[in-house]
Design a protein around this motif. Structure first.
Motif, PDB file in Angstrom:
ATOM      1  N   PHE A  66      11.228  63.389 -30.862  1.00  0.00           N
ATOM      2  CA  PHE A  66      10.773  62.204 -31.303  1.00  0.00           C
ATOM      3  C   PHE A  66       9.299  62.427 -32.274  1.00  0.00           C
ATOM      4  O   PHE A  66       9.149  62.015 -33.157  1.00  0.00           O
ATOM      5  CB  PHE A  66      10.530  61.217 -30.325  1.00  0.00           C
ATOM      6  CG  PHE A  66      11.987  60.636 -29.845  1.00  0.00           C
ATOM      7  CD1 PHE A  66      12.600  59.755 -30.618  1.00  0.00           C
ATOM      8  CD2 PHE A  66      12.274  60.943 -28.596  1.00  0.00           C
ATOM      9  CE1 PHE A  66      13.870  59.325 -30.320  1.00  0.00           C
ATOM     10  CE2 PHE A  66      13.582  60.443 -28.070  1.00  0.00           C
ATOM     11  CZ  PHE A  66      14.154  59.618 -29.045  1.00  0.00           C
ATOM     12  N   GLU A  67       8.460  63.308 -31.379  1.00  0.00           N
ATOM     13  CA  GLU A  67       7.070  63.632 -31.904  1.00  0.00           C
ATOM     14  C   GLU A  67       6.755  65.026 -31.786  1.00  0.00           C
ATOM     15  O   GLU A  67       6.957  65.389 -30.881  1.00  0.00           O
ATOM     16  CB  GLU A  67       6.148  62.595 -31.466  1.00  0.00           C
ATOM     17  CG  GLU A  67       6.519  61.191 -31.730  1.00  0.00           C
ATOM     18  CD  GLU A  67       5.478  60.034 -30.977  1.00  0.00           C
ATOM     19  OE1 GLU A  67       5.089  59.241 -31.478  1.00  0.00           O
ATOM     20  OE2 GLU A  67       5.197  60.489 -29.590  1.00  0.00           O
ATOM     21  N   ASN A  68       6.053  65.520 -32.839  1.00  0.00           N
ATOM     22  CA  ASN A  68       5.484  66.918 -32.588  1.00  0.00           C
ATOM     23  C   ASN A  68       4.502  66.934 -33.674  1.00  0.00           C
ATOM     24  O   ASN A  68       4.576  67.168 -34.821  1.00  0.00           O
ATOM     25  CB  ASN A  68       6.618  67.811 -33.134  1.00  0.00           C
ATOM     26  CG  ASN A  68       6.097  69.214 -32.602  1.00  0.00           C
ATOM     27  OD1 ASN A  68       5.111  69.464 -31.985  1.00  0.00           O
ATOM     28  ND2 ASN A  68       6.949  70.263 -33.277  1.00  0.00           N
ATOM     29  N   TYR A  69       3.074  66.475 -33.101  1.00  0.00           N
ATOM     30  CA  TYR A  69       1.812  66.332 -34.051  1.00  0.00           C
ATOM     31  C   TYR A  69       0.761  66.574 -33.543  1.00  0.00           C
ATOM     32  O   TYR A  69       0.762  66.666 -32.233  1.00  0.00           O
ATOM     33  CB  TYR A  69       1.766  64.994 -34.683  1.00  0.00           C
ATOM     34  CG  TYR A  69       1.622  64.074 -33.804  1.00  0.00           C
ATOM     35  CD1 TYR A  69       0.533  63.341 -33.622  1.00  0.00           C
ATOM     36  CD2 TYR A  69       2.991  63.377 -33.057  1.00  0.00           C
ATOM     37  CE1 TYR A  69       0.123  62.476 -32.800  1.00  0.00           C
ATOM     38  CE2 TYR A  69       2.358  62.274 -32.099  1.00  0.00           C
ATOM     39  CZ  TYR A  69       1.353  61.855 -32.071  1.00  0.00           C
ATOM     40  OH  TYR A  69       0.796  60.964 -31.100  1.00  0.00           O
ATOM     41  N   GLN A  81     -10.107  74.482 -27.336  1.00  0.00           N
ATOM     42  CA  GLN A  81      -9.803  75.027 -28.803  1.00  0.00           C
ATOM     43  C   GLN A  81      -9.150  74.104 -29.787  1.00  0.00           C
ATOM     44  O   GLN A  81      -8.683  73.240 -29.219  1.00  0.00           O
ATOM     45  CB  GLN A  81      -9.255  76.192 -28.241  1.00  0.00           C
ATOM     46  CG  GLN A  81      -9.737  77.211 -27.328  1.00  0.00           C
ATOM     47  CD  GLN A  81      -8.964  78.635 -27.112  1.00  0.00           C
ATOM     48  OE1 GLN A  81      -7.945  78.522 -27.644  1.00  0.00           O
ATOM     49  NE2 GLN A  81      -9.636  79.552 -26.620  1.00  0.00           N
ATOM     50  N   LYS A  82      -9.142  74.330 -30.883  1.00  0.00           N
ATOM     51  CA  LYS A  82      -8.667  73.477 -32.032  1.00  0.00           C
ATOM     52  C   LYS A  82      -7.146  73.880 -31.791  1.00  0.00           C
ATOM     53  O   LYS A  82      -6.899  75.120 -31.980  1.00  0.00           O
ATOM     54  CB  LYS A  82      -9.339  73.691 -33.365  1.00  0.00           C
ATOM     55  CG  LYS A  82     -10.859  73.169 -33.180  1.00  0.00           C
ATOM     56  CD  LYS A  82     -11.466  73.574 -34.568  1.00  0.00           C
ATOM     57  CE  LYS A  82     -12.903  73.116 -34.576  1.00  0.00           C
ATOM     58  NZ  LYS A  82     -13.702  73.652 -35.370  1.00  0.00           N
ATOM     59  N   VAL A  83      -6.517  72.725 -31.980  1.00  0.00           N
ATOM     60  CA  VAL A  83      -4.874  73.292 -32.087  1.00  0.00           C
ATOM     61  C   VAL A  83      -4.541  73.450 -33.338  1.00  0.00           C
ATOM     62  O   VAL A  83      -5.119  72.737 -34.390  1.00  0.00           O
ATOM     63  CB  VAL A  83      -4.276  71.903 -31.468  1.00  0.00           C
ATOM     64  CG1 VAL A  83      -4.496  71.699 -29.917  1.00  0.00           C
ATOM     65  CG2 VAL A  83      -4.329  70.677 -32.165  1.00  0.00           C
ATOM     66  N   ILE A  84      -3.682  74.248 -33.736  1.00  0.00           N
ATOM     67  CA  ILE A  84      -3.060  74.701 -34.899  1.00  0.00           C
ATOM     68  C   ILE A  84      -1.694  74.195 -35.097  1.00  0.00           C
ATOM     69  O   ILE A  84      -1.475  73.697 -36.091  1.00  0.00           O
ATOM     70  CB  ILE A  84      -3.118  76.171 -35.069  1.00  0.00           C
ATOM     71  CG1 ILE A  84      -4.598  76.537 -35.165  1.00  0.00           C
ATOM     72  CG2 ILE A  84      -2.426  76.634 -36.569  1.00  0.00           C
ATOM     73  CD1 ILE A  84      -5.669  76.171 -36.031  1.00  0.00           C
ATOM     74  N   SER A  85      -0.955  74.783 -33.959  1.00  0.00           N
ATOM     75  CA  SER A  85       0.570  74.222 -34.112  1.00  0.00           C
ATOM     76  C   SER A  85       1.075  74.092 -32.809  1.00  0.00           C
ATOM     77  O   SER A  85       0.565  74.821 -31.571  1.00  0.00           O
ATOM     78  CB  SER A  85       1.331  75.368 -34.916  1.00  0.00           C
ATOM     79  OG  SER A  85       2.855  75.044 -35.010  1.00  0.00           O
TER      80      SER A  85
END
Length: 119
Positions: free
Chosen positions: A87-90, A69-73
């Motif tokens: 450090f990262e959240n994307y 499924q496509k990630v939104i958040s």
């Protein structure tokens, strides 16, 4: 003029809290979630939730994926009150979310990871 001025006579030192000798890259998919089924948020949106053990002084990168499924958040919530650094959240691509975090506290702790997707 500045009779009460005293220059500081102290040093902050050079100590740094060392990272763990290993860095983990962890792939989590829908089979590893806390709940057997994702929470249906309506209109094709779903919420996935993972609870993982997070070692003291470790730097780990989590790759979250759910049923193509496509990630939104994506998000995270550390347990306890010790220090941690994100450090990262994307979104890495349309099917993977990346969360890279360091547990700089001196204790193991729980880490809750969340992912919102859309069909």
């Amino acid at each position: 003029m500045y009779r009460n001025f005293y220059p500081h006579q102290y040093s902050y030192g050079t100590y740094q809290n060392p990272l763990a000798s290993t860095r983990a890259d962890i792939l989590l998919d829908e089979s590893d979630t806390v709940d057997s089924e994702p929470e249906d948020l309506g209109d094709g949106f779903y919420l996935y939730h993972w609870n993982v053990a997070f070692p003291a002084n470790a730097h780990e990168t989590y790759f979250l994926r759910a049923n193509n499924q496509k990630v939104i958040s994506g998000g995270w919530a550390p347990g306890g009150y010790w220090s941690s650094t994100i450090f990262e959240n994307y979104p890495k691509d349309k099917y993977h979310w990346v969360i890279s975090i360091r547990n700089s506290g001196g204790r193991d702790r729980d880490l809750n990871l969340y992912l919102i997707t859309k069909e």
